[in-house]
Motif scaffolding. Sequence first.
Motif, PDB file in Angstrom:
ATOM      1  N   ASN A 323      -6.302  50.192  56.007  1.00  0.00           N
ATOM      2  CA  ASN A 323      -7.053  50.103  57.268  1.00  0.00           C
ATOM      3  C   ASN A 323      -6.656  51.152  58.296  1.00  0.00           C
ATOM      4  O   ASN A 323      -6.979  51.021  59.472  1.00  0.00           O
ATOM      5  CB  ASN A 323      -6.919  48.705  57.882  1.00  0.00           C
ATOM      6  N   THR A 324      -5.961  52.222  57.880  1.00  0.00           N
ATOM      7  CA  THR A 324      -5.590  53.293  58.802  1.00  0.00           C
ATOM      8  C   THR A 324      -5.699  54.653  58.121  1.00  0.00           C
ATOM      9  O   THR A 324      -5.655  54.753  56.892  1.00  0.00           O
ATOM     10  CB  THR A 324      -4.147  53.149  59.330  1.00  0.00           C
ATOM     11  N   ILE A 325      -5.816  55.690  58.946  1.00  0.00           N
ATOM     12  CA  ILE A 325      -5.600  57.063  58.475  1.00  0.00           C
ATOM     13  C   ILE A 325      -4.639  57.739  59.441  1.00  0.00           C
ATOM     14  O   ILE A 325      -4.574  57.387  60.628  1.00  0.00           O
ATOM     15  CB  ILE A 325      -6.910  57.882  58.370  1.00  0.00           C
ATOM     16  N   THR A 326      -3.887  58.691  58.932  1.00  0.00           N
ATOM     17  CA  THR A 326      -2.958  59.476  59.744  1.00  0.00           C
ATOM     18  C   THR A 326      -3.372  60.932  59.667  1.00  0.00           C
ATOM     19  O   THR A 326      -3.606  61.454  58.571  1.00  0.00           O
ATOM     20  CB  THR A 326      -1.507  59.305  59.255  1.00  0.00           C
ATOM     21  N   ILE A 327      -3.488  61.571  60.826  1.00  0.00           N
ATOM     22  CA  ILE A 327      -3.886  62.975  60.870  1.00  0.00           C
ATOM     23  C   ILE A 327      -2.768  63.823  61.461  1.00  0.00           C
ATOM     24  O   ILE A 327      -1.893  63.319  62.182  1.00  0.00           O
ATOM     25  CB  ILE A 327      -5.181  63.173  61.685  1.00  0.00           C
ATOM     26  N   MET A 328      -2.807  65.106  61.155  1.00  0.00           N
ATOM     27  CA  MET A 328      -1.933  66.084  61.798  1.00  0.00           C
ATOM     28  C   MET A 328      -2.767  66.826  62.830  1.00  0.00           C
ATOM     29  O   MET A 328      -3.776  67.449  62.501  1.00  0.00           O
ATOM     30  CB  MET A 328      -1.346  67.053  60.775  1.00  0.00           C
ATOM     31  N   SER A 329      -2.358  66.738  64.099  1.00  0.00           N
ATOM     32  CA  SER A 329      -3.127  67.344  65.180  1.00  0.00           C
ATOM     33  C   SER A 329      -2.879  68.842  65.233  1.00  0.00           C
ATOM     34  O   SER A 329      -1.881  69.340  64.693  1.00  0.00           O
ATOM     35  CB  SER A 329      -2.742  66.710  66.515  1.00  0.00           C
ATOM     36  N   PRO A 330      -3.758  69.594  65.896  1.00  0.00           N
ATOM     37  CA  PRO A 330      -3.546  71.041  66.014  1.00  0.00           C
ATOM     38  C   PRO A 330      -2.252  71.409  66.735  1.00  0.00           C
ATOM     39  O   PRO A 330      -1.712  72.495  66.502  1.00  0.00           O
ATOM     40  CB  PRO A 330      -4.771  71.503  66.813  1.00  0.00           C
ATOM     41  N   GLY A 332       0.526  69.885  66.270  1.00  0.00           N
ATOM     42  CA  GLY A 332       1.654  69.640  65.385  1.00  0.00           C
ATOM     43  C   GLY A 332       2.292  68.275  65.448  1.00  0.00           C
ATOM     44  O   GLY A 332       3.496  68.149  65.201  1.00  0.00           O
ATOM     45  N   ILE A 333       1.513  67.234  65.739  1.00  0.00           N
ATOM     46  CA  ILE A 333       2.084  65.896  65.743  1.00  0.00           C
ATOM     47  C   ILE A 333       1.195  64.975  64.903  1.00  0.00           C
ATOM     48  O   ILE A 333      -0.030  65.125  64.882  1.00  0.00           O
ATOM     49  CB  ILE A 333       2.233  65.357  67.176  1.00  0.00           C
ATOM     50  N   SER A 334       1.826  64.038  64.169  1.00  0.00           N
ATOM     51  CA  SER A 334       1.053  63.114  63.343  1.00  0.00           C
ATOM     52  C   SER A 334       0.694  61.880  64.158  1.00  0.00           C
ATOM     53  O   SER A 334       1.517  61.344  64.892  1.00  0.00           O
ATOM     54  CB  SER A 334       1.845  62.709  62.092  1.00  0.00           C
ATOM     55  N   LEU A 335      -0.565  61.432  64.004  1.00  0.00           N
ATOM     56  CA  LEU A 335      -1.084  60.293  64.763  1.00  0.00           C
ATOM     57  C   LEU A 335      -1.831  59.374  63.809  1.00  0.00           C
ATOM     58  O   LEU A 335      -2.595  59.836  62.949  1.00  0.00           O
ATOM     59  CB  LEU A 335      -2.029  60.771  65.875  1.00  0.00           C
ATOM     60  N   THR A 336      -1.634  58.069  63.974  1.00  0.00           N
ATOM     61  CA  THR A 336      -2.235  57.077  63.083  1.00  0.00           C
ATOM     62  C   THR A 336      -3.286  56.264  63.829  1.00  0.00           C
ATOM     63  O   THR A 336      -3.084  55.892  64.989  1.00  0.00           O
ATOM     64  CB  THR A 336      -1.150  56.142  62.515  1.00  0.00           C
ATOM     65  N   PHE A 337      -4.406  55.976  63.136  1.00  0.00           N
ATOM     66  CA  PHE A 337      -5.547  55.299  63.753  1.00  0.00           C
ATOM     67  C   PHE A 337      -6.024  54.154  62.869  1.00  0.00           C
ATOM     68  O   PHE A 337      -6.163  54.312  61.652  1.00  0.00           O
ATOM     69  CB  PHE A 337      -6.711  56.278  63.947  1.00  0.00           C
ATOM     70  N   PHE A 338      -6.301  52.993  63.500  1.00  0.00           N
ATOM     71  CA  PHE A 338      -7.013  51.927  62.809  1.00  0.00           C
ATOM     72  C   PHE A 338      -8.460  52.367  62.618  1.00  0.00           C
ATOM     73  O   PHE A 338      -9.111  52.825  63.554  1.00  0.00           O
ATOM     74  CB  PHE A 338      -6.985  50.630  63.615  1.00  0.00           C
ATOM     75  N   THR A 339      -8.985  52.177  61.410  1.00  0.00           N
ATOM     76  CA  THR A 339     -10.342  52.656  61.101  1.00  0.00           C
ATOM     77  C   THR A 339     -11.291  51.559  60.644  1.00  0.00           C
ATOM     78  O   THR A 339     -12.468  51.827  60.399  1.00  0.00           O
ATOM     79  CB  THR A 339     -10.286  53.734  60.005  1.00  0.00           C
ATOM     80  N   ASP A 340     -10.802  50.313  60.513  1.00  0.00           N
ATOM     81  CA  ASP A 340     -11.625  49.278  59.888  1.00  0.00           C
ATOM     82  C   ASP A 340     -12.847  48.891  60.713  1.00  0.00           C
ATOM     83  O   ASP A 340     -13.821  48.367  60.164  1.00  0.00           O
ATOM     84  CB  ASP A 340     -10.793  48.037  59.560  1.00  0.00           C
ATOM     85  N   THR A 341     -12.849  49.145  62.030  1.00  0.00           N
ATOM     86  CA  THR A 341     -14.023  48.809  62.841  1.00  0.00           C
ATOM     87  C   THR A 341     -14.722  50.061  63.375  1.00  0.00           C
ATOM     88  O   THR A 341     -15.607  49.962  64.221  1.00  0.00           O
ATOM     89  CB  THR A 341     -13.621  47.916  64.025  1.00  0.00           C
ATOM     90  N   ALA A 342     -14.338  51.229  62.886  1.00  0.00           N
ATOM     91  CA  ALA A 342     -14.895  52.480  63.400  1.00  0.00           C
ATOM     92  C   ALA A 342     -16.240  52.800  62.758  1.00  0.00           C
ATOM     93  O   ALA A 342     -16.487  52.479  61.584  1.00  0.00           O
ATOM     94  CB  ALA A 342     -13.928  53.634  63.150  1.00  0.00           C
ATOM     95  N   GLN A 343     -17.088  53.441  63.518  1.00  0.00           N
ATOM     96  CA  GLN A 343     -18.347  53.979  62.988  1.00  0.00           C
ATOM     97  C   GLN A 343     -18.039  55.283  62.277  1.00  0.00           C
ATOM     98  O   GLN A 343     -17.540  56.222  62.884  1.00  0.00           O
ATOM     99  CB  GLN A 343     -19.331  54.202  64.136  1.00  0.00           C
ATOM    100  N   ASN A 344     -18.334  55.341  60.994  1.00  0.00           N
ATOM    101  CA  ASN A 344     -17.923  56.487  60.174  1.00  0.00           C
ATOM    102  C   ASN A 344     -19.132  57.277  59.696  1.00  0.00           C
ATOM    103  O   ASN A 344     -19.929  56.790  58.899  1.00  0.00           O
ATOM    104  CB  ASN A 344     -17.103  56.007  58.973  1.00  0.00           C
ATOM    105  N   SER A 345     -19.257  58.517  60.176  1.00  0.00           N
ATOM    106  CA  SER A 345     -20.321  59.401  59.713  1.00  0.00           C
ATOM    107  C   SER A 345     -19.760  60.641  59.013  1.00  0.00           C
ATOM    108  O   SER A 345     -20.493  61.597  58.756  1.00  0.00           O
ATOM    109  CB  SER A 345     -21.205  59.829  60.888  1.00  0.00           C
ATOM    110  N   SER A 346     -18.462  60.621  58.703  1.00  0.00           N
ATOM    111  CA  SER A 346     -17.847  61.761  58.033  1.00  0.00           C
ATOM    112  C   SER A 346     -18.305  61.825  56.583  1.00  0.00           C
ATOM    113  O   SER A 346     -18.732  60.823  56.005  1.00  0.00           O
ATOM    114  CB  SER A 346     -16.325  61.678  58.098  1.00  0.00           C
TER     115      SER A 346
END
Length: 379
Positions: A323-330, A332-346
């Motif tokens: 229920n999460t994804i972790t990204i590396m920001s431009p 240079g820091i990693s950030l984690t997001f809950f995605t289970d209720t997000a609108q996903n058009s990717s």
Amino acid sequence: MKKLSAALLCTTLLFAVSGCIPSETSDGPVSSDKPEIQADAPQNPRVYMDEIRGTVKDFTGSRLTLCQKSDTYSFDISQAELECREGLLAGADVCVIYEGQLNTTDTSSVRVLKVADAYHDRAELKEKKTYGQVQGLTENTITLKSKSGKTATYPVTGTEQYYQNGLRPGGWVYLHYRGDFGQGTSENPNILDASQLKVLRVSDIDPLKVPEPTPTPPPQPDTAVPQEKQLRTVIRSVNMNILQVSPDNSDTVLKLDMSSVPCHFSGGIATGAHVNITYTGEFTGTTLDGITVLGITGEIPEQANKHSISSAISGEIIGSTANTITIMSPDGISLTFFTDTAQNSSTGGLLTGSSVKLTFDPAESRNTNIYTCVKIEDA
């Protein structure tokens, strides 16, 4: 005699047909010439479920390192659900619920189902404070150097920031946070790892107390006092004390110097978020020439319309759970997001390596380092 023999024969046949011969029912299955009947029915292996409680040492998006007394466990949590109220902060107590048997610190034979806050004897993470000299500021980080010479880059995505006297290189600020510092680098012990802390607020005054805005008086004819005006803008980027914004519905980029004006960002300095510029003079629409900036104020997330949230961050996916994804920001820091209720058009399937733009709600992330994502798009 013939009648008696016939009766005995019928009785024997009746027992044979009904399958009620005592020896066959008590000793096991009926024998047969058909091998498929003789074979034992397959049985499902027994599944063991258990849990282990420990202290978070490290989290990389799909792998969790846990400490329990003198033992260290490294779990693959890519299939697990995260249920942690304050996120996965270094030093926090959590329970790892898993399937399988864990006999040693080797976790390769178990499958983690859930990572949750410890629900018994839970130790609250205390709020801590540091005081440091500003070395750098980006949308998602602030770098401070303490009086003892220790330097750390702190995650400040969505964090309230208030600079009463402006923001400039070398200025001193107070930073409140929860969690523990990481081990850092052996090459330079003066550089601390603050990547898995939750920064609560940053300010050049402590305690942080933002003054109530003074109402703008109506224009008075024939007065020598310049009238204050408001300009609504959208954040493009920030680099130290230079904030780049564009007026609403415009591609014009304005560069604001924050070094000598009060600045308040209730929901952090996120790309796409709105800020109001208080100024005097006449704004031409293309340049700051001819106006005097008096203050910069970001919108308050709790007061924003949930359907018009605009704080966003782009990055590359480096890990995920159920229920999460972790990204590396431009920056240079990693950030984690809950995605289970997000609108996903990717279109990348949220796979590792995909570039995404995440719109998030700072109001839902005041006390956790796992952000609530409301929209996912291709970056």
